[in-house]
Design a protein around this motif. Structure first.
Motif, mmCIF file in Angstrom:
data_model
loop_
_atom_site.group_PDB
_atom_site.id
_atom_site.type_symbol
_atom_site.label_atom_id
_atom_site.label_comp_id
_atom_site.label_asym_id
_atom_site.label_seq_id
_atom_site.Cartn_x
_atom_site.Cartn_y
_atom_site.Cartn_z
ATOM 1 N N VAL A 60 41.242 34.877 42.362
ATOM 2 C CA VAL A 60 41.760 34.554 41.028
ATOM 3 C C VAL A 60 43.167 35.102 40.812
ATOM 4 O O VAL A 60 43.760 34.876 39.758
ATOM 5 C CB VAL A 60 40.831 35.100 39.917
ATOM 6 C CG1 VAL A 60 39.496 34.384 39.916
ATOM 7 C CG2 VAL A 60 40.650 36.610 40.046
ATOM 8 N N SER A 61 43.720 35.813 41.786
ATOM 9 C CA SER A 61 45.010 36.462 41.562
ATOM 10 C C SER A 61 46.109 35.448 41.256
ATOM 11 O O SER A 61 47.009 35.731 40.449
ATOM 12 C CB SER A 61 45.403 37.315 42.770
ATOM 13 O OG SER A 61 45.595 36.515 43.914
ATOM 14 N N SER A 62 46.072 34.266 41.875
ATOM 15 C CA SER A 62 47.117 33.270 41.623
ATOM 16 C C SER A 62 47.100 32.817 40.168
ATOM 17 O O SER A 62 48.157 32.621 39.553
ATOM 18 C CB SER A 62 46.945 32.070 42.558
ATOM 19 O OG SER A 62 45.679 31.454 42.367
ATOM 20 N N GLN A 63 45.913 32.663 39.592
ATOM 21 C CA GLN A 63 45.813 32.286 38.177
ATOM 22 C C GLN A 63 46.321 33.407 37.277
ATOM 23 O O GLN A 63 47.021 33.163 36.286
ATOM 24 C CB GLN A 63 44.359 31.962 37.833
ATOM 25 C CG GLN A 63 43.787 30.764 38.570
ATOM 26 C CD GLN A 63 42.283 30.672 38.436
ATOM 27 O OE1 GLN A 63 41.539 31.124 39.291
ATOM 28 N NE2 GLN A 63 41.829 30.112 37.339
ATOM 29 N N ILE A 64 45.953 34.642 37.633
ATOM 30 C CA ILE A 64 46.403 35.793 36.843
ATOM 31 C C ILE A 64 47.917 35.909 36.886
ATOM 32 O O ILE A 64 48.579 36.078 35.848
ATOM 33 C CB ILE A 64 45.755 37.084 37.377
ATOM 34 C CG1 ILE A 64 44.249 37.062 37.142
ATOM 35 C CG2 ILE A 64 46.381 38.314 36.727
ATOM 36 C CD1 ILE A 64 43.506 38.179 37.847
ATOM 37 N N LEU A 65 48.484 35.792 38.073
ATOM 38 C CA LEU A 65 49.929 35.947 38.215
ATOM 39 C C LEU A 65 50.690 34.808 37.553
ATOM 40 O O LEU A 65 51.806 35.008 37.048
ATOM 41 C CB LEU A 65 50.295 36.056 39.695
ATOM 42 C CG LEU A 65 49.761 37.316 40.405
ATOM 43 C CD1 LEU A 65 50.134 37.294 41.880
ATOM 44 C CD2 LEU A 65 50.282 38.571 39.723
ATOM 45 N N ALA A 66 50.107 33.604 37.522
ATOM 46 C CA ALA A 66 50.751 32.492 36.822
ATOM 47 C C ALA A 66 50.811 32.766 35.321
ATOM 48 O O ALA A 66 51.835 32.518 34.661
ATOM 49 C CB ALA A 66 49.991 31.194 37.100
ATOM 50 N N LEU A 67 49.708 33.264 34.763
ATOM 51 C CA LEU A 67 49.697 33.636 33.344
ATOM 52 C C LEU A 67 50.690 34.758 33.074
ATOM 53 O O LEU A 67 51.428 34.741 32.082
ATOM 54 C CB LEU A 67 48.293 34.068 32.928
ATOM 55 C CG LEU A 67 47.241 32.974 32.798
ATOM 56 C CD1 LEU A 67 45.848 33.584 32.635
ATOM 57 C CD2 LEU A 67 47.554 32.071 31.609
ATOM 58 N N ASP A 68 50.719 35.722 33.969
ATOM 59 C CA ASP A 68 51.629 36.863 33.811
ATOM 60 C C ASP A 68 53.074 36.412 33.891
ATOM 61 O O ASP A 68 53.928 36.852 33.108
ATOM 62 C CB ASP A 68 51.324 37.893 34.899
ATOM 63 C CG ASP A 68 52.203 39.119 34.794
ATOM 64 O OD1 ASP A 68 52.331 39.665 33.681
ATOM 65 O OD2 ASP A 68 52.748 39.553 35.834
ATOM 66 N N GLU A 69 53.366 35.509 34.819
ATOM 67 C CA GLU A 69 54.733 35.010 34.968
ATOM 68 C C GLU A 69 55.168 34.237 33.734
ATOM 69 O O GLU A 69 56.307 34.387 33.254
ATOM 70 C CB GLU A 69 54.835 34.124 36.214
ATOM 71 C CG GLU A 69 56.246 33.630 36.510
ATOM 72 C CD GLU A 69 56.320 32.783 37.770
ATOM 73 O OE1 GLU A 69 57.336 32.093 37.960
ATOM 74 O OE2 GLU A 69 55.357 32.824 38.568
#
Length: 430
Positions: free
Chosen positions: A26-35
């Motif tokens: 799920v890190s890619s989804q988290i990092l997209a939201l964070d970005e």
């Protein structure tokens, strides 16, 4: 809650740890939201700077009599002001989405937690006591003549429905004695602070310890938005919700005897006979709040406290280190104590002792000031049953049952029972 900086620094390790729980990356989804959130914050800061610069130039244009430039700059100020408001709202919305996403993700298991998917993959790390060899066929607790009439499931069902019981007579007094014995032992021998807490809490408290938002169906919500606690872990841990403590105040070690309420969602058809799995039950809970460098030793200490209760009662048990797939969502490591039940000829869980790291503290914003100076840090929290009173009652009855239908009680309880040491087959303390 997870540290977004740690996910940014090593998303692969984050996904790998969750994978041990059977959760897809799920890190890619988290990092997209964070970005997206950070991009809007940066854009809002840039627009604010442009607004401030234009605001300063408005006065100069007015003083110079440059009406066209004055109007252009004034319109630019208004435009940038609206842009800042829009970007700020969007950043807040992105931040909310990110936090909601992170709040639904379970804690990461420690490296020493065994791999596995369910209870069959748990690892035994200690065993104490030898199960008694009976010269008759032992029965389950609700079938023992000494207490069969005092475990009143019919009246419990009439009052409240399935999975409720009314305790009477000797069974009720034994239940009370067990709770008192546990509390006294934790306070007098283990150094815990006895606490009396509410059993109704605000939703923020359930969020703080991780029951919300994902596991709300496991608990009961009242019509005015309060929640009945599933365990005193909720109330004891949240006593430091929002606090900034001095390190000198740590560790904080607490215990409480409370009623607990669980919907038992997803347990249909499991343990329906007897009082092993009830919607309302009593439990003596232990909670520790410590500095990070104390949490490893504290987990072992709390496990020993729970084990000590079983040993004083003379109840055979084993201690299991749960595998990654069998742990609760908030735990980084869990030790389950399983007591021997001769009526079922198997070990059954009677206590879970878990260390949560800073997972709950981040949700609660609970921090401490290091004694040596430096920035405030998040606390570490731990919790454990010490013990589930009803399950301990079951274990005492089944392990102490006699061929004539009576029950021999642990000697350590006689002080709480007016010197009585057994329950006769007719249900009388003697």
């Amino acid at each position: 809650m997870h540290d977004i900086r740690a996910i940014r620094e090593n998303p692969t390790a984050f996904d790998a740890a969750l994978g041990r729980r059977g959760i897809s990356p799920v890190s890619s989804q988290i990092l997209a939201l964070d970005e997206g959130r950070r991009a809007r914050i940066l854009a809002a800061e840039t627009a604010t700077a442009e607004q401030n610069r234009a605001s300063k130039e408005v006065g100069a244009a007015k003083a110079a009599g440059n009406e066209a430039e004055f109007e252009r700059l004034r319109a630019l100020v208004a435009e940038k002001k609206a842009e800042v408001a829009r970007l700020t709202d969007e950043a807040k919305a992105e931040d909310l989405r990110l936090n909601e996403f992170l709040a639904a993700i379970p804690n990461l298991p420690y490296d020493d937690v065994p791999d596995g998917v369910d209870e069959n993959d748990n690892v035994e790390i200690r065993r104490w006591g030898t199960p008694r060899v009976f010269d008759f066929a032992p029965v389950e607790h609700y079938q023992i003549p000494a207490v069969a009439a005092d475990l009143d499931f019919d009246t419990g069902g009439k009052l409240s429905g399935a999975r409720f019981v009314v305790l009477k007579g000797a069974a009720a007094r034994l239940h009370r004695a067990l709770a008192q014995f546990m509390i006294d032992t934790h306070v007098d021998e283990h150094g815990l602070l006895e606490v009396q807490t509410p059993v109704l809490v605000r939703p923020e408290m359930m969020y703080g310890t991780g029951q919300l938002p994902k596991f709300g169906e496991d608990s009961y919500e009242t019509t005015n938005g309060w929640w009945l606690i599933p365990t005193a872990e909720v109330t004891l841990t949240n006593t430091v919700n929002g606090d900034l403590l001095d390190e000198t105040a740590l560790p904080i070690r607490m215990t409480a005897d409370t009623q607990c309420f669980r919907s038992e969602a997803g347990s249909a058809g499991r343990d329906t006979a007897g009082m092993l799995r009830q919607h309302q039950f009593e439990k003596v809970e232990m909670v520790s709040v410590v500095a990070p460098d104390q949490s490893e030793a504290e987990h072992d200490r709390m496990t020993t406290c729970a084990q000590n209760i079983l040993e004083k009662l003379g109840l055979p048990y084993r201690t299991m280190k749960l595998c990654a797939g069998d742990m609760g969502a908030g735990a980084r490591r869990t030790h389950d104590l399983e007591v021997w039940l001769p009526g079922q000829t198997r070990y059954r869980e009677i206590s879970s002792v878990s260390t949560c790291g800073d997972y709950q503290a981040r949700r609660m914003n609970a921090r401490f000031r290091p004694a040596g100076g430096g920035k405030p840090e998040f606390l570490h929290t731990l919790n454990g049953s010490g013990l589930a009173v009803g399950r301990t009652l079951i274990a005492v009855l089944e392990n102490g049952q006699q061929a004539d239908g009576s029950v021999t009680l642990p000697a350590v309880l006689s002080h709480y029972l007016g010197g009585k040491t057994r329950i006769t087959a007719e249900g009388k303390l003697a």
